[in-house]
Design a protein around this motif. Structure first.
Motif, PDB file in Angstrom:
ATOM      1  N   GLY A  80       0.790  -1.221   0.000  1.00 33.81           N
ATOM      2  CA  GLY A  80       0.000   0.000   0.000  1.00 33.81           C
ATOM      3  C   GLY A  80       0.822   1.269   0.000  1.00 33.81           C
ATOM      4  O   GLY A  80       2.041   1.263  -0.166  1.00 33.81           O
ATOM      5  N   LYS A  81       0.126   2.366   0.192  1.00 36.45           N
ATOM      6  CA  LYS A  81       0.750   3.678   0.272  1.00 36.45           C
ATOM      7  C   LYS A  81      -0.090   4.553   1.189  1.00 36.45           C
ATOM      8  O   LYS A  81      -1.249   4.243   1.492  1.00 36.45           O
ATOM      9  CB  LYS A  81       0.855   4.310  -1.112  1.00 36.45           C
ATOM     10  CG  LYS A  81      -0.496   4.636  -1.763  1.00 36.45           C
ATOM     11  CD  LYS A  81      -0.317   5.290  -3.122  1.00 36.45           C
ATOM     12  CE  LYS A  81      -1.674   5.667  -3.731  1.00 36.45           C
ATOM     13  NZ  LYS A  81      -1.505   6.322  -5.054  1.00 36.45           N
ATOM     14  N   ILE A  82       0.497   5.653   1.621  1.00 33.19           N
ATOM     15  CA  ILE A  82      -0.218   6.601   2.474  1.00 33.19           C
ATOM     16  C   ILE A  82      -0.734   7.757   1.624  1.00 33.19           C
ATOM     17  O   ILE A  82       0.019   8.363   0.854  1.00 33.19           O
ATOM     18  CB  ILE A  82       0.703   7.133   3.597  1.00 33.19           C
ATOM     19  CG1 ILE A  82       1.168   5.976   4.481  1.00 33.19           C
ATOM     20  CG2 ILE A  82      -0.020   8.192   4.425  1.00 33.19           C
ATOM     21  CD1 ILE A  82       0.056   5.240   5.196  1.00 33.19           C
ATOM     22  N   VAL A  83      -2.018   8.030   1.750  1.00 30.62           N
ATOM     23  CA  VAL A  83      -2.658   9.137   1.036  1.00 30.62           C
ATOM     24  C   VAL A  83      -3.124  10.166   2.059  1.00 30.62           C
ATOM     25  O   VAL A  83      -3.738   9.808   3.067  1.00 30.62           O
ATOM     26  CB  VAL A  83      -3.861   8.644   0.210  1.00 30.62           C
ATOM     27  CG1 VAL A  83      -4.605   9.816  -0.425  1.00 30.62           C
ATOM     28  CG2 VAL A  83      -3.394   7.663  -0.864  1.00 30.62           C
ATOM     29  N   PHE A 115      -5.101  14.369   7.522  1.00 31.12           N
ATOM     30  CA  PHE A 115      -5.073  12.976   7.972  1.00 31.12           C
ATOM     31  C   PHE A 115      -4.420  12.070   6.932  1.00 31.12           C
ATOM     32  O   PHE A 115      -4.483  12.317   5.725  1.00 31.12           O
ATOM     33  CB  PHE A 115      -6.487  12.479   8.266  1.00 31.12           C
ATOM     34  CG  PHE A 115      -7.075  13.036   9.524  1.00 31.12           C
ATOM     35  CD1 PHE A 115      -6.580  12.652  10.759  1.00 31.12           C
ATOM     36  CD2 PHE A 115      -8.110  13.955   9.480  1.00 31.12           C
ATOM     37  CE1 PHE A 115      -7.110  13.169  11.925  1.00 31.12           C
ATOM     38  CE2 PHE A 115      -8.647  14.480  10.641  1.00 31.12           C
ATOM     39  CZ  PHE A 115      -8.151  14.085  11.871  1.00 31.12           C
ATOM     40  N   ARG A 116      -3.831  10.991   7.442  1.00 32.78           N
ATOM     41  CA  ARG A 116      -3.141  10.022   6.596  1.00 32.78           C
ATOM     42  C   ARG A 116      -3.946   8.727   6.533  1.00 32.78           C
ATOM     43  O   ARG A 116      -4.295   8.158   7.560  1.00 32.78           O
ATOM     44  CB  ARG A 116      -1.736   9.763   7.151  1.00 32.78           C
ATOM     45  CG  ARG A 116      -0.831  10.994   7.133  1.00 32.78           C
ATOM     46  CD  ARG A 116       0.332  10.862   8.082  1.00 32.78           C
ATOM     47  NE  ARG A 116      -0.121  10.735   9.483  1.00 32.78           N
ATOM     48  CZ  ARG A 116       0.690  10.835  10.530  1.00 32.78           C
ATOM     49  NH1 ARG A 116       1.975  11.073  10.365  1.00 32.78           N
ATOM     50  NH2 ARG A 116       0.207  10.689  11.748  1.00 32.78           N
ATOM     51  N   TRP A 117      -4.210   8.279   5.302  1.00 35.45           N
ATOM     52  CA  TRP A 117      -4.999   7.085   5.050  1.00 35.45           C
ATOM     53  C   TRP A 117      -4.115   6.026   4.388  1.00 35.45           C
ATOM     54  O   TRP A 117      -3.318   6.343   3.506  1.00 35.45           O
ATOM     55  CB  TRP A 117      -6.162   7.370   4.104  1.00 35.45           C
ATOM     56  CG  TRP A 117      -7.077   8.474   4.509  1.00 35.45           C
ATOM     57  CD1 TRP A 117      -6.765   9.799   4.653  1.00 35.45           C
ATOM     58  CD2 TRP A 117      -8.474   8.371   4.786  1.00 35.45           C
ATOM     59  NE1 TRP A 117      -7.879  10.516   5.003  1.00 35.45           N
ATOM     60  CE2 TRP A 117      -8.942   9.676   5.094  1.00 35.45           C
ATOM     61  CE3 TRP A 117      -9.380   7.303   4.798  1.00 35.45           C
ATOM     62  CZ2 TRP A 117     -10.277   9.933   5.407  1.00 35.45           C
ATOM     63  CZ3 TRP A 117     -10.710   7.560   5.118  1.00 35.45           C
ATOM     64  CH2 TRP A 117     -11.144   8.864   5.416  1.00 35.45           C
ATOM     65  N   PRO A 156      -8.934  -1.054  -8.829  1.00 30.18           N
ATOM     66  CA  PRO A 156      -9.487  -1.156  -7.466  1.00 30.18           C
ATOM     67  C   PRO A 156      -8.628  -0.417  -6.446  1.00 30.18           C
ATOM     68  O   PRO A 156      -7.393  -0.443  -6.513  1.00 30.18           O
ATOM     69  CB  PRO A 156      -9.467  -2.667  -7.206  1.00 30.18           C
ATOM     70  CG  PRO A 156      -8.350  -3.182  -8.058  1.00 30.18           C
ATOM     71  CD  PRO A 156      -8.327  -2.321  -9.288  1.00 30.18           C
ATOM     72  N   ILE A 157      -9.295   0.238  -5.510  1.00 32.72           N
ATOM     73  CA  ILE A 157      -8.629   0.950  -4.421  1.00 32.72           C
ATOM     74  C   ILE A 157      -9.317   0.562  -3.118  1.00 32.72           C
ATOM     75  O   ILE A 157     -10.506   0.814  -2.938  1.00 32.72           O
ATOM     76  CB  ILE A 157      -8.707   2.477  -4.599  1.00 32.72           C
ATOM     77  CG1 ILE A 157      -8.098   2.902  -5.936  1.00 32.72           C
ATOM     78  CG2 ILE A 157      -8.000   3.185  -3.441  1.00 32.72           C
ATOM     79  CD1 ILE A 157      -8.313   4.374  -6.270  1.00 32.72           C
ATOM     80  N   ALA A 158      -8.583  -0.083  -2.224  1.00 35.01           N
ATOM     81  CA  ALA A 158      -9.091  -0.415  -0.895  1.00 35.01           C
ATOM     82  C   ALA A 158      -8.367   0.470   0.114  1.00 35.01           C
ATOM     83  O   ALA A 158      -7.182   0.767  -0.049  1.00 35.01           O
ATOM     84  CB  ALA A 158      -8.856  -1.887  -0.578  1.00 35.01           C
ATOM     85  N   PHE A 159      -9.056   0.900   1.147  1.00 32.38           N
ATOM     86  CA  PHE A 159      -8.438   1.789   2.121  1.00 32.38           C
ATOM     87  C   PHE A 159      -8.885   1.438   3.526  1.00 32.38           C
ATOM     88  O   PHE A 159      -9.918   0.802   3.724  1.00 32.38           O
ATOM     89  CB  PHE A 159      -8.785   3.255   1.815  1.00 32.38           C
ATOM     90  CG  PHE A 159     -10.239   3.596   2.039  1.00 32.38           C
ATOM     91  CD1 PHE A 159     -10.688   4.064   3.277  1.00 32.38           C
ATOM     92  CD2 PHE A 159     -11.174   3.431   1.034  1.00 32.38           C
ATOM     93  CE1 PHE A 159     -12.026   4.356   3.491  1.00 32.38           C
ATOM     94  CE2 PHE A 159     -12.517   3.719   1.237  1.00 32.38           C
ATOM     95  CZ  PHE A 159     -12.944   4.190   2.474  1.00 32.38           C
ATOM     96  N   PHE A 166      -3.924   0.755   9.189  1.00 32.69           N
ATOM     97  CA  PHE A 166      -2.728   1.587   9.148  1.00 32.69           C
ATOM     98  C   PHE A 166      -3.039   3.079   8.974  1.00 32.69           C
ATOM     99  O   PHE A 166      -2.118   3.884   8.868  1.00 32.69           O
ATOM    100  CB  PHE A 166      -1.808   1.135   8.010  1.00 32.69           C
ATOM    101  CG  PHE A 166      -1.165  -0.204   8.241  1.00 32.69           C
ATOM    102  CD1 PHE A 166      -0.166  -0.367   9.188  1.00 32.69           C
ATOM    103  CD2 PHE A 166      -1.562  -1.315   7.513  1.00 32.69           C
ATOM    104  CE1 PHE A 166       0.430  -1.602   9.403  1.00 32.69           C
ATOM    105  CE2 PHE A 166      -0.976  -2.555   7.710  1.00 32.69           C
ATOM    106  CZ  PHE A 166       0.021  -2.695   8.663  1.00 32.69           C
ATOM    107  N   SER A 167      -4.313   3.443   8.912  1.00 32.39           N
ATOM    108  CA  SER A 167      -4.666   4.860   8.805  1.00 32.39           C
ATOM    109  C   SER A 167      -4.537   5.542  10.168  1.00 32.39           C
ATOM    110  O   SER A 167      -4.400   4.876  11.196  1.00 32.39           O
ATOM    111  CB  SER A 167      -6.096   5.013   8.266  1.00 32.39           C
ATOM    112  OG  SER A 167      -6.182   4.614   6.916  1.00 32.39           O
ATOM    113  N   ASP A 168      -4.592   6.882  10.167  1.00 31.32           N
ATOM    114  CA  ASP A 168      -4.493   7.623  11.423  1.00 31.32           C
ATOM    115  C   ASP A 168      -5.602   7.230  12.380  1.00 31.32           C
ATOM    116  O   ASP A 168      -6.749   6.981  11.968  1.00 31.32           O
ATOM    117  CB  ASP A 168      -4.567   9.133  11.151  1.00 31.32           C
ATOM    118  CG  ASP A 168      -3.219   9.713  10.750  1.00 31.32           C
ATOM    119  OD1 ASP A 168      -2.187   9.126  11.128  1.00 31.32           O
ATOM    120  OD2 ASP A 168      -3.208  10.748  10.067  1.00 31.32           O
ATOM    121  N   LYS A 169      -5.268   7.185  13.668  1.00 35.95           N
ATOM    122  CA  LYS A 169      -6.209   6.828  14.723  1.00 35.95           C
ATOM    123  C   LYS A 169      -6.081   7.832  15.876  1.00 35.95           C
ATOM    124  O   LYS A 169      -5.624   7.463  16.964  1.00 35.95           O
ATOM    125  CB  LYS A 169      -5.952   5.391  15.200  1.00 35.95           C
ATOM    126  CG  LYS A 169      -6.191   4.340  14.135  1.00 35.95           C
ATOM    127  CD  LYS A 169      -5.789   2.956  14.580  1.00 35.95           C
ATOM    128  CE  LYS A 169      -4.304   2.742  14.406  1.00 35.95           C
ATOM    129  NZ  LYS A 169      -3.880   2.673  13.014  1.00 35.95           N
TER     130      LYS A 169
END
Length: 388
Positions: A80-83, A115-117, A156-159, A166-169
């Motif tokens: 993945g990557k961070i968006v 925010f980072r996704w 396809p894009i899953a987030f 792994f997204s911001d919490k």
């Protein structure tokens, strides 16, 4: 010896106007897909069919935070990557733990601006985009078997939602409070960041009303919506005890910090399968590395318990409205232990939405029959979907 799934049935409102090509025929005859569950002797076993709710409660740190070996979570993260999407609107203060008032670790602190996704995308960006939205609670990882199927002809894009994976919490009260309205607005920010053209949306479970609310204000942006075991009836507005317990005062804070209850129990109590250990380690990982995942789960549960009924009613209104022009399909895992099928078929007929029943899947259809769900999604949206 592999155990095949039973047939699933496609129910369509009449008259049928098929505007897309699929690998199956839209007839009254049952349609078949194979969904395999390996035997106990198979070392590559994915699921145990009809496993009791309590199975899988055994816990191991193998491959997890406390192991020197390779972690399945690390391998998934590499894909993945961070968006960056959605502005941080907090006070800028440092987050403190709500129980003792102690300073929280870095994972509970908001970033300075946006925010980072965590996102996993595959296929060519020139192909029609398909946004895969995981349920509550889960991660983008749940679509790991769907993404390769769709990547052949789609993008396809899953987030991971904010608060998951792994997204911001961030700690609630410091930039994001995990209300359903915030999820709608943050999703809009993410879509604007990752997809320029029209998209198809696939959403599973309790986040379906959030996505429908977004889509109701942006119909021009959407090609299709596929709702996978969404809460469609008034009875569906109440969270199951497995999830609602996280919203309880004090007890919720304690239970949400338990990886077994927060990930394993929530995933294995809602359907007929036991997820293999390596996959469970990915779901446990956020709860093993920080308390931020637990506090986020606690906050989301409280928002769901408070707001879900209103959101389900709004979703029903949108889907029943004649002004709703987005092609909508409901996929339903018939062995969902959380949401009853009663009333779903009637609602789909009243709202003129297509209904696909998958007999051997539970609430998390993408976990139980991921490859088959990928084929179903591909057939529904088809490569002919407009990307203008």
């Amino acid at each position: 010896m592999a155990i095949p799934c039973h047939q699933f049935h496609l129910l369509l409102p009449t008259p049928i106007h098929a505007s897309f090509s699929t690998p199956w025929k839209t007839t009254k005859n049952p349609l078949s897909f194979s969904c395999r569950a390996s035997s106990k002797d198979d070392k590559q076993q994915d699921y145990l069919i009809d496993a009791p709710v309590s199975i899988g409660d055994g816990f191991s740190f193998s491959g997890g935070k406390y192991s020197d070996g390779p972690s399945p979570s690390d391998e998934w993260f590499k894909q993945g990557k961070i968006v960056k999407a959605h502005p941080v609107l907090g006070s800028g203060g440092k987050a403190k733990d709500p129980i003792f008032g102690l300073a929280m670790g870095s994972t509970s602190q908001v970033p300075p601006d946006v925010f980072r996704w965590f996102c996993v995308e595959s296929g060519s960006a020139d192909n029609p985009s398909v946004i895969l939205v995981h349920g509550f609670p889960s991660q983008a990882y749940s679509y790991r078997k769907v993404v390769p199927i769709l990547s052949k002809d789609f993008h396809p894009i899953a987030f991971d939602w904010l608060g998951f994976g792994f997204s911001d919490k961030p700690q609630p009260g410091y930039g994001f409070d995990y209300t359903l309205d915030e999820y709608v607005s943050s999703f809009e920010s993410l879509i604007n960041e990752v997809a320029v053209n029209k998209v198809s949306l696939v959403v599973q479970g309790y986040f379906a009303p959030v996505i429908v609310k977004y889509a109701s204000n942006h119909q021009e942006k959407i090609n299709d919506i596929i709702l996978v075991n969404p809460p469609l009836t008034a009875k569906h507005s109440n969270l199951p005890s497995t999830l609602s317990i996280f919203s309880n005062f004090l007890l919720g804070e304690i239970f949400s910090q338990d990886p077994l209850r927060a990930s394993d129990k929530a995933l294995t109590s809602c359907g007929p399968y036991k997820i293999k250990e390596d996959d469970l380690m990915v779901y446990r990982r956020p709860y093993l590395t920080s308390g931020s995942s637990g506090f986020a789960l606690n906050a989301i549960s409280r928002s769901m318990k408070k707001e879900l009924k209103k959101y389900v009613e709004e979703m029903r209104t949108v889907l029943l409205d004649k002004s709703w022009k987005v092609k909508t399909t409901v996929c339903w895992g018939q062995r969902d232990r959380w949401l009853t099928f009663d009333g779903v078929e009637d609602f789909c007929k009243d709202s003129q939405q297509k209904l696909i029943e998958i007999p051997n899947a539970g609430h998390h259809v993408q976990e139980d029959c991921g490859e088959d769900l990928g084929q179903i999604i591909a057939g529904i949206i088809s490569k002919k979907s407009s990307i203008l």
